[in-house]
Design an enzyme around this catalytic site. Structure first.
Site, PDB file in Angstrom:
ATOM      1  N   LYS A  13       0.828  -1.463   0.141  1.00  0.00           N
ATOM      2  CA  LYS A  13       0.434   0.202  -0.331  1.00  0.00           C
ATOM      3  C   LYS A  13       0.517   1.161  -0.121  1.00  0.00           C
ATOM      4  CE  LYS A  13      -1.645  -1.250   4.039  1.00  0.00           C
ATOM      5  NZ  LYS A  13      -0.813  -2.795   4.269  1.00  0.00           N
ATOM      6  N   ARG A  88      -9.963   0.219   8.419  1.00  0.00           N
ATOM      7  CA  ARG A  88     -10.202  -1.458   8.528  1.00  0.00           C
ATOM      8  C   ARG A  88     -10.650  -1.887   9.455  1.00  0.00           C
ATOM      9  NH1 ARG A  88      -4.259   0.031   9.072  1.00  0.00           N
ATOM     10  NH2 ARG A  88      -2.718  -1.619   8.585  1.00  0.00           N
ATOM     11  N   ARG A 127      12.158  -4.881   5.435  1.00  0.00           N
ATOM     12  CA  ARG A 127      11.521  -3.662   4.992  1.00  0.00           C
ATOM     13  C   ARG A 127      12.373  -2.950   5.605  1.00  0.00           C
ATOM     14  NH1 ARG A 127       5.964  -1.751   5.241  1.00  0.00           N
ATOM     15  NH2 ARG A 127       6.376  -2.880   7.390  1.00  0.00           N
ATOM     16  N   ARG A 160      11.388  -0.518  10.921  1.00  0.00           N
ATOM     17  CA  ARG A 160      10.003  -1.007  12.505  1.00  0.00           C
ATOM     18  C   ARG A 160      10.098  -1.628  13.406  1.00  0.00           C
ATOM     19  NH1 ARG A 160       5.073   0.069   8.143  1.00  0.00           N
ATOM     20  NH2 ARG A 160       3.873  -1.289  10.283  1.00  0.00           N
ATOM     21  N   ARG A 171      -0.402  -9.357  12.870  1.00  0.00           N
ATOM     22  CA  ARG A 171      -0.984  -8.229  12.214  1.00  0.00           C
ATOM     23  C   ARG A 171      -2.150  -8.307  10.725  1.00  0.00           C
ATOM     24  NH1 ARG A 171       4.111  -5.659  10.741  1.00  0.00           N
ATOM     25  NH2 ARG A 171       2.913  -4.299   9.733  1.00  0.00           N
TER      26      ARG A 171
HETATM   27  P1  AP5 Z   1       4.697  -1.044   1.900  1.00  0.00           P
HETATM   28  O1  AP5 Z   1       3.997  -0.791   0.835  1.00  0.00           O
HETATM   29  O2  AP5 Z   1       5.769  -0.879   3.028  1.00  0.00           O
HETATM   30  O3  AP5 Z   1       3.670  -2.067   2.728  1.00  0.00           O
HETATM   31  P2  AP5 Z   1       1.987  -1.868   3.533  1.00  0.00           P
HETATM   32  O4  AP5 Z   1       0.775  -2.767   2.249  1.00  0.00           O
HETATM   33  O5  AP5 Z   1       2.016  -0.582   2.951  1.00  0.00           O
HETATM   34  O6  AP5 Z   1       2.485  -2.120   4.090  1.00  0.00           O
HETATM   35  P3  AP5 Z   1       3.054  -1.427   6.353  1.00  0.00           P
HETATM   36  O7  AP5 Z   1       3.191  -3.081   7.144  1.00  0.00           O
HETATM   37  O8  AP5 Z   1       3.028  -0.640   5.826  1.00  0.00           O
HETATM   38  O9  AP5 Z   1       0.766  -1.493   6.165  1.00  0.00           O
HETATM   39  P4  AP5 Z   1       0.240  -2.204   7.390  1.00  0.00           P
HETATM   40  O10 AP5 Z   1      -1.587  -1.827   6.956  1.00  0.00           O
HETATM   41  O11 AP5 Z   1       0.754  -2.660   8.623  1.00  0.00           O
HETATM   42  O12 AP5 Z   1       0.375  -0.834   8.206  1.00  0.00           O
HETATM   43  P5  AP5 Z   1       0.286   0.039   8.727  1.00  0.00           P
HETATM   44  O13 AP5 Z   1       1.202   1.483   8.914  1.00  0.00           O
HETATM   45  O14 AP5 Z   1      -0.813   0.969   7.839  1.00  0.00           O
HETATM   46  O15 AP5 Z   1       5.808  -2.954   2.150  1.00  0.00           O
HETATM   47  C1  AP5 Z   1       6.023  -3.720   2.327  1.00  0.00           C
HETATM   48  C2  AP5 Z   1       7.724  -4.513   1.910  1.00  0.00           C
HETATM   49  O16 AP5 Z   1       7.603  -4.978   0.489  1.00  0.00           O
HETATM   50  C3  AP5 Z   1       8.592  -3.006   1.665  1.00  0.00           C
HETATM   51  O17 AP5 Z   1       9.583  -3.381   2.108  1.00  0.00           O
HETATM   52  C4  AP5 Z   1       8.837  -3.181   0.049  1.00  0.00           C
HETATM   53  O18 AP5 Z   1       9.154  -2.760  -0.073  1.00  0.00           O
HETATM   54  C5  AP5 Z   1       8.011  -4.879  -0.529  1.00  0.00           C
HETATM   55  N1  AP5 Z   1       7.273  -4.376  -1.227  1.00  0.00           N
HETATM   56  C6  AP5 Z   1       6.608  -3.899  -2.143  1.00  0.00           C
HETATM   57  N2  AP5 Z   1       5.952  -3.797  -2.927  1.00  0.00           N
HETATM   58  C7  AP5 Z   1       6.638  -5.293  -3.354  1.00  0.00           C
HETATM   59  C8  AP5 Z   1       5.575  -5.931  -4.933  1.00  0.00           C
HETATM   60  N3  AP5 Z   1       5.169  -5.744  -5.640  1.00  0.00           N
HETATM   61  N4  AP5 Z   1       7.509  -7.481  -4.892  1.00  0.00           N
HETATM   62  C9  AP5 Z   1       7.676  -6.987  -3.470  1.00  0.00           C
HETATM   63  N5  AP5 Z   1       8.210  -6.550  -2.520  1.00  0.00           N
HETATM   64  C10 AP5 Z   1       7.534  -5.611  -2.334  1.00  0.00           C
HETATM   65  O19 AP5 Z   1      -0.025   0.137  10.091  1.00  0.00           O
HETATM   66  C11 AP5 Z   1       0.488   0.370  11.298  1.00  0.00           C
HETATM   67  C12 AP5 Z   1      -0.560  -0.569  12.944  1.00  0.00           C
HETATM   68  O20 AP5 Z   1      -0.993   0.828  13.027  1.00  0.00           O
HETATM   69  C13 AP5 Z   1      -1.235  -1.396  12.826  1.00  0.00           C
HETATM   70  O21 AP5 Z   1      -0.777  -2.490  12.700  1.00  0.00           O
HETATM   71  C14 AP5 Z   1      -2.302  -0.996  13.821  1.00  0.00           C
HETATM   72  O22 AP5 Z   1      -1.670  -1.072  14.331  1.00  0.00           O
HETATM   73  C15 AP5 Z   1      -2.162   1.034  13.367  1.00  0.00           C
HETATM   74  N6  AP5 Z   1      -3.131   1.640  12.664  1.00  0.00           N
HETATM   75  C16 AP5 Z   1      -3.195   1.952  11.075  1.00  0.00           C
HETATM   76  N7  AP5 Z   1      -4.472   2.535  10.757  1.00  0.00           N
HETATM   77  C17 AP5 Z   1      -4.810   1.976  11.529  1.00  0.00           C
HETATM   78  C18 AP5 Z   1      -6.445   2.094  11.302  1.00  0.00           C
HETATM   79  N8  AP5 Z   1      -6.902   2.857  10.808  1.00  0.00           N
HETATM   80  N9  AP5 Z   1      -7.148   1.270  12.870  1.00  0.00           N
HETATM   81  C19 AP5 Z   1      -6.688   0.905  13.796  1.00  0.00           C
HETATM   82  N10 AP5 Z   1      -5.330   0.741  13.630  1.00  0.00           N
HETATM   83  C20 AP5 Z   1      -4.241   0.958  12.521  1.00  0.00           C
END
Ligand code: AP5
Length: 216
Positions: A13, A88, A127, A160, A171
């Site tokens: 994402k 979410r 990552r 992270r 997660r």
């Molecule tokens: P990346 O692009 O970073 O993936 P992402 O989908 O953004 O993953 P996140 O881990 O950031 O998602 P998340 O939803 O768990 O975290 P968030 O910060 O929102 O890519 C990942 C890796 O893969 C990178 O190394 C990249 O280079 C690689 N990659 C990308 N595309 C690729 C491809 N095609 N092929 C190979 N490699 C690839 O949330 C974190 C925490 O915050 C949650 O757990 C929760 O506690 C809290 N939180 C956030 N939002 C909410 C909400 N709305 N409600 C409640 N809690 C929330």
């Protein structure tokens, strides 16, 4: 366009959002980034969020919803926005719908990035991100110029706190239990566009995403 990026942790994402920002100028609104900024600054909100994030659980709705409401009211969201990591839960989606209704707006597209769980674990544990410019790398799939240096010149790429295998699996459970019902929620509203990312490079996913979103 008012867009939501939906998908499990590590689906790409953030990676796709950064590419879409360059090609569309839509602001990326990442609740994860906002919460991490709160944790780093030691704000009350950050303190409330930290224990949930470290355990791989969702942060309570009331903490996150206020953040998003405030952000969507800002001037740069007037022409469109890209929500990354929100909503979410179905409750968050319903609140968002009401919020946008009040502004005379609606969600136009939900881009679902679908990737197998085992690939997600590999992606997340490898990552690394730049604390200065926010660039996202993977030690194998998208390596930085050197293990510790970003292309912006900043030294000291970070992993992270929630990017270890145990927390990633928590997660993923939270995603399957609490977030995946949004696939039907938005499917029923006719705005869901799906791209499968398993085994595909980020640029290939980007080309397919633009296509399903009607961006060329
Ligand atoms: P990346 O692009 O970073 O993936 P992402 O989908 O953004 O993953 P996140 O881990 O950031 O998602 P998340 O939803 O768990 O975290 P968030 O910060 O929102 O890519 C990942 C890796 O893969 C990178 O190394 C990249 O280079 C690689 N990659 C990308 N595309 C690729 C491809 N095609 N092929 C190979 N490699 C690839 O949330 C974190 C925490 O915050 C949650 O757990 C929760 O506690 C809290 N939180 C956030 N939002 C909410 C909400 N709305 N409600 C409640 N809690 C929330």
């Amino acid at each position: 366009m008012n867009l939501i990026l939906l998908g499990p942790p590590g689906a790409g994402k953030g990676t796709q959002a950064k590419k879409l920002v360059v090609s569309t100028s839509m602001p990326q609104i990442s609740t994860g980034d906002m919460l991490r900024a709160g944790v780093a600054a030691g704000t009350d909100l950050g303190k409330q969020a930290k224990e949930h994030m470290d355990a791989g659980r969702l942060v309570p709705d009331e903490v996150v919803i206020g953040l998003v409401e405030e952000r969507l009211a800002q001037a740069d969201c007037k022409e469109g926005f890209m929500l990354d990591g929100f909503p979410r839960t179905v409750h968050q989606a319903e609140i968002l719908e009401k919020m946008l209704d009040g502004m005379g707006r609606q969600i136009d597209n939900v881009l679902l990035l679908d990737v197998d769980d085992e690939e997600l674990v590999k992606r997340i544990t490898g990552r690394r991100t730049c604390g200065k410019c926010g660039a996202i790398y993977h030690l194998v799939f998208s390596p930085p110029p050197s293990d510790d240096t970003c292309s912006c010149g900043s030294i000291g790429l970070v992993q992270r706190a929630d990017d270890n295998e145990v927390t990633v699996r928590e997660r993923l459970t939270a995603y399957h239990d609490q977030t995946s019902p949004l696939i039907d929620f938005y499917g029923n509203r006719g705005v869901l566009r799906k791209v499968s990312g398993t085994g595909k490079k980020a640029d290939e996913v980007f080309e397919q995403s633009k296509k399903v979103l009607g961006l060329g």
